[in-house]
Design an enzyme around this catalytic site. Sequence first.
Site, PDB file in Angstrom:
ATOM      1  N   ASP A 452       0.886  -1.291  -0.055  1.00 52.60           N
ATOM      2  CA  ASP A 452      -0.129   0.000  -0.017  1.00 52.60           C
ATOM      3  C   ASP A 452       0.760   1.284  -0.143  1.00 52.60           C
ATOM      4  O   ASP A 452       2.002   1.283   0.238  1.00 52.60           O
ATOM      5  CB  ASP A 452      -0.865   0.004   1.230  1.00 52.60           C
ATOM      6  CG  ASP A 452      -0.424   0.201   2.609  1.00 52.60           C
ATOM      7  OD1 ASP A 452       0.747   0.307   2.521  1.00 52.60           O
ATOM      8  OD2 ASP A 452      -1.079   0.008   3.454  1.00 52.60           O
ATOM      9  N   ASN A 460      -4.572  12.570   0.236  1.00 50.16           N
ATOM     10  CA  ASN A 460      -5.773  12.946   0.191  1.00 50.16           C
ATOM     11  C   ASN A 460      -6.452  14.479   1.086  1.00 50.16           C
ATOM     12  O   ASN A 460      -7.105  15.342   0.776  1.00 50.16           O
ATOM     13  CB  ASN A 460      -6.847  11.968   0.807  1.00 50.16           C
ATOM     14  CG  ASN A 460      -7.103  11.165  -0.086  1.00 50.16           C
ATOM     15  OD1 ASN A 460      -7.034  11.115  -1.491  1.00 50.16           O
ATOM     16  ND2 ASN A 460      -7.331   9.679   0.348  1.00 50.16           N
ATOM     17  N   ASP A 469      -7.268   9.930  -6.145  1.00 47.10           N
ATOM     18  CA  ASP A 469      -7.725   8.922  -7.225  1.00 47.10           C
ATOM     19  C   ASP A 469      -6.884   8.818  -8.465  1.00 47.10           C
ATOM     20  O   ASP A 469      -6.696   7.874  -8.814  1.00 47.10           O
ATOM     21  CB  ASP A 469      -9.097   9.328  -7.827  1.00 47.10           C
ATOM     22  CG  ASP A 469     -10.186   9.344  -6.612  1.00 47.10           C
ATOM     23  OD1 ASP A 469     -10.204   8.569  -5.639  1.00 47.10           O
ATOM     24  OD2 ASP A 469     -11.437   9.762  -6.866  1.00 47.10           O
ATOM     25  N   GLU A 495      -5.936   2.350  -0.484  1.00 45.32           N
ATOM     26  CA  GLU A 495      -4.686   2.351  -1.171  1.00 45.32           C
ATOM     27  C   GLU A 495      -3.867   1.025  -0.920  1.00 45.32           C
ATOM     28  O   GLU A 495      -2.733   0.970  -1.500  1.00 45.32           O
ATOM     29  CB  GLU A 495      -3.880   3.479  -0.298  1.00 45.32           C
ATOM     30  CG  GLU A 495      -3.244   3.242   0.996  1.00 45.32           C
ATOM     31  CD  GLU A 495      -4.234   3.409   2.197  1.00 45.32           C
ATOM     32  OE1 GLU A 495      -3.821   3.501   3.283  1.00 45.32           O
ATOM     33  OE2 GLU A 495      -5.425   3.662   1.726  1.00 45.32           O
TER      34      GLU A 495
END
Length: 578
Positions: A452, A460, A469, A495
């Site tokens: 990840d 974010n 995204d 993620e």
Amino acid sequence: MRLSRLFLSTTVLLLSLVSLMLVRTMWTDWQGVRRAESGLDAMELAFATMQVAEHASAERGPAIPVLNDPPSDALRKRLTQFQQATDAAFDVALKRLRQREEAELLTALPVLERARAQMQAARRELERVAALPQAERVAVDKRSTRQVIDQMFEVVDTVLEAVTMLSASAERIHPSLSLPLVGARYAAELREHAGRLGSQFTAPLASGAPLGPQERDGIPRLLGRIEQLKALLDVKARTSLSDPRIDAALQAQQERYFGQSLPFIAEVTARGLAGQPYGMDSAQFIARYVPAMRSIVELRDTLHEIGREQALAEVAAAWRRLRVNALIGCCILALEVGVFITLRRRVLSPLLLSTRHMVALMRGRLNQQLPAVQRSDEIGELQAAMHALQASLHRTQELEAERETLITELRQLSHRDHLTGLMNRRAFDDLGPAQLAQAERHRWPLALLLFDLDHFKRINDQHGHEIGDQVLQHVAQLAQAQLRSGDLLARYGGEEFIALLPDCDDQAALALAERLRQAIQQQPPRLPDGSTLNLSASFGLAARPAGLQASLPELFSRADAALYAAKAKGRNQVQLAA
């Protein structure tokens, strides 16, 4: 009962009865054709086996000089030619017999194979005896030369046993072939006994000695059997088969064999009984005695040809009956169909037409052109109802198509991550066990990679979810570029990504994970303002060596622990589970 149903039922019943009668007649005629053809095949097999007996018997002719006379290349060459002819006859008969499927005919196969084995044994014994010095062959080991000839007699006896079996089968299949087959079999036996009669003189001619007790007993016995077979042939051929070709063949046999060869045998027999010199050796005796035996073979061939013509005529007649009955049956069927069509057009055409359209609509043929509603009676109401039904079915069909499309789209959405285009967790959980089972079946090593993005929540928070995204899409593209085509790659949540690597050991998996880690670090995504966003990822790797077993949850647990270890050690690194 409705008129249409009554009419249809009556017509179907009549057509069924006529069809049943036609099928039964055709089947009976077809069985007649098969029976006639099987009889012809059995007769041809019997004749091919008779030819084997003929060649096996003829092989004794050149074998006798090789056994009794001084060694000669010419005698050897002639014997080889006759052996090759016998082998060719065996090959033809055995091949044709093995191609048959009738159990009755196949009973002769082991008998003919046994005859071939006997012939090979006789040839080996002939070679052994022929290798002895001539004086020893003639004077000392006379029983050995006689034993070779007796073995060759046994070969022909076995072949004639197969001939009898095949002839009996042909007669049972086709009784009309009985007379020519029996006559041909008698001729084959006559040819064999004529050959055995000549073999009685081989040893005395080789040694120059008078006829011994064995020859004194055998010659009259064979002459008696020859005369008996001649009488049987005359009775069968002259009284049962009226054909000028048979008369000519019998006349030729009488003149050549019975008129020339048997007097010659009587002359040689008289010299042997009186102890006088024979004035010839084995080869000279054979050259004078054997050619006239060809007339017996020609009689056999004539009888076979006549029987074959009869069988062919029976086959042609059976086919003719089949065709005539088929034509009559088809005419009857055509007449009934014509009557049915006429009645339908004059009486039931409107109702049947409406019924056909209704059935077509119910079977899904919705694009057919329905007749316009031009009547106000029940037929008109039925036509109006069909138009309404067609419109309703069209709408139902459109709704069904929309439903199938929606189901397909939902199925695809349920297995794909809408953001990255990768498989989602559900698809991975569905496909992963099958991939694991395949690796176990092929004994492949296998690795599970879990990774990840480091500090993704910060991206974010600082740049917004839209940039987040884009980062996820970017990482998905990098992972697809680094992984192999057979690897399973999925977005496992947020993620976090997961990959199942079949046929990949721990070292190869470490190298692949390291390349992916470097690609994420060295190829940062660009932001809308032109700047780049530095990324890193932590990797947990669990490997399963070839030949060992591990479940998917177990591998995931180990990879997850390794991922947490990578995060604990400072992130941006690959950790291999123990």
